[in-house]
Design an enzyme around this catalytic site. Structure first.
Site, short mmCIF file in Angstrom:
data_model
loop_
_atom_site.label_atom_id
_atom_site.label_comp_id
_atom_site.label_asym_id
_atom_site.label_seq_id
_atom_site.Cartn_x
_atom_site.Cartn_y
_atom_site.Cartn_z
N LYS A 92 16.63 -34.52 -30.03
CA LYS A 92 15.68 -34.69 -28.95
C LYS A 92 14.67 -33.55 -28.95
CE LYS A 92 19.51 -36.36 -26.16
NZ LYS A 92 20.47 -35.94 -25.10
N GLY A 93 14.99 -32.47 -29.66
CA GLY A 93 14.24 -31.22 -29.52
C GLY A 93 12.78 -31.30 -29.94
N ASP A 109 17.00 -23.44 -38.65
CA ASP A 109 17.84 -22.25 -38.50
C ASP A 109 18.52 -22.03 -39.86
OD1 ASP A 109 19.05 -20.36 -36.49
OD2 ASP A 109 20.87 -21.44 -37.00
N ASP A 136 12.04 -29.45 -34.51
CA ASP A 136 11.78 -28.37 -33.56
C ASP A 136 11.97 -27.00 -34.21
OD1 ASP A 136 14.54 -28.69 -33.80
OD2 ASP A 136 14.94 -28.77 -31.65
N LYS A 153 13.57 -19.74 -38.42
CA LYS A 153 14.19 -18.41 -38.37
C LYS A 153 14.54 -18.04 -39.81
CE LYS A 153 16.63 -19.17 -34.05
NZ LYS A 153 18.01 -19.41 -33.61
P1 5GP Z 1 20.14 -25.79 -38.72
O1 5GP Z 1 20.88 -26.97 -39.28
O2 5GP Z 1 18.84 -25.52 -39.40
O3 5GP Z 1 21.03 -24.57 -38.70
O4 5GP Z 1 19.88 -26.06 -37.20
C1 5GP Z 1 18.97 -27.01 -36.80
C2 5GP Z 1 19.23 -27.43 -35.37
O5 5GP Z 1 20.02 -26.47 -34.64
C3 5GP Z 1 17.91 -27.52 -34.63
O6 5GP Z 1 17.31 -28.78 -34.80
C4 5GP Z 1 18.34 -27.26 -33.21
O7 5GP Z 1 18.80 -28.45 -32.62
C5 5GP Z 1 19.50 -26.30 -33.36
N1 5GP Z 1 19.05 -24.91 -33.21
C6 5GP Z 1 18.92 -23.98 -34.18
N2 5GP Z 1 18.48 -22.81 -33.70
C7 5GP Z 1 18.30 -23.02 -32.37
C8 5GP Z 1 17.83 -22.19 -31.29
O8 5GP Z 1 17.45 -21.01 -31.43
N3 5GP Z 1 17.79 -22.77 -30.06
C9 5GP Z 1 18.17 -24.05 -29.83
N4 5GP Z 1 18.10 -24.52 -28.57
N5 5GP Z 1 18.61 -24.87 -30.82
C10 5GP Z 1 18.67 -24.35 -32.06
#
Ligand code: 5GP
Length: 182
Positions: free
Chosen positions: A43-44, A103, A100, A131
């Site tokens: 949803k982000g 990470d 959105d 990030k």
């Molecule tokens: P990844 O798979 O790249 O580690 O994470 C992606 C998802 O983790 C993003 O789409 C988001 O939903 C969540 N996420 C990662 N970092 C953050 C953050 O700093 N804040 C929030 N609210 N969600 C995050």
């Protein structure tokens, strides 16, 4: 009174809007003679895609995908499940995934593989936030809004337990809020 979970503001609302206008212009120029299919990751990415699509001057369609990654509320596990798939095939389409935040990159790595197997003509990523210090897997990210430090962010689509998505800015959580969420 300010919400006790919300710490420092990382990106102000007007900075977000100015950068999104630039991204919209850049994408419109890159896809000048093509039609874009925006794939919004629920949803982000909802506030971002809503603002971005209004900055595009080329023909645009939009579709939605919802994925969930197992794990704790503030960390990604890399195991991804599709909760809602796209409504239509993307074969031969010029697809831009709108996300959105990236990470670890594990969620997007899964999505890229999944969507690539459906044979779009082109497939690019547009993420409002990244990030870089947290990245575990590498892939090219064509469009990025802002790079963030290693802080858990909320607002402008980003949530803590489904809250704060409606904030017009991006803020860091307070340490107390992070500890309570883990
Ligand atoms: P990844 O798979 O790249 O580690 O994470 C992606 C998802 O983790 C993003 O789409 C988001 O939903 C969540 N996420 C990662 N970092 C953050 C953050 O700093 N804040 C929030 N609210 N969600 C995050």
């Amino acid at each position: 009174m300010r919400d006790p979970n919300i710490g420092e503001i990382l990106i102000q609302a007007d900075e977000l809007q100015a950068r999104i206008a630039d991204l919209g212009a850049e994408i419109s120029a890159d896809y000048a003679d093509r039609e874009i299919l925006l794939v919004c990751v629920l949803k982000g990415a909802v506030p971002f895609v809503a603002d971005l699509m209004r900055r595009l001057t080329v023909p645009v369609e939009i579709d939605f995908m919802a994925v969930s990654s197992y794990g704790s509320s503030t960390r990604s596990s890399g195991v991804v499940r599709i909760l809602k798939d796209l409504d239509a095939p993307i074969e031969g389409r010029h697809v831009v995934i709108v996300e959105d935040i990236i990470d670890s990159g594990l969620t997007l790595q899964y999505l890229l593989r999944n969507l690539r197997s459906r044979e779009p003509a082109t497939l690019e990523i547009c993420s409002l936030l990244t990030k870089p210090s947290r990245r575990e897997v590498e892939f090219p990210i064509r469009y990025v809004g802002f790079e963030l430090p290693d802080r858990y962010a909320v607002g402008y689509g980003l949530d803590l337990a489904q809250r704060y998505r409606n904030l017009p800015y991006v803020a860091a959580l307070t340490d107390e809020a992070i500890a309570a969420a883990d």
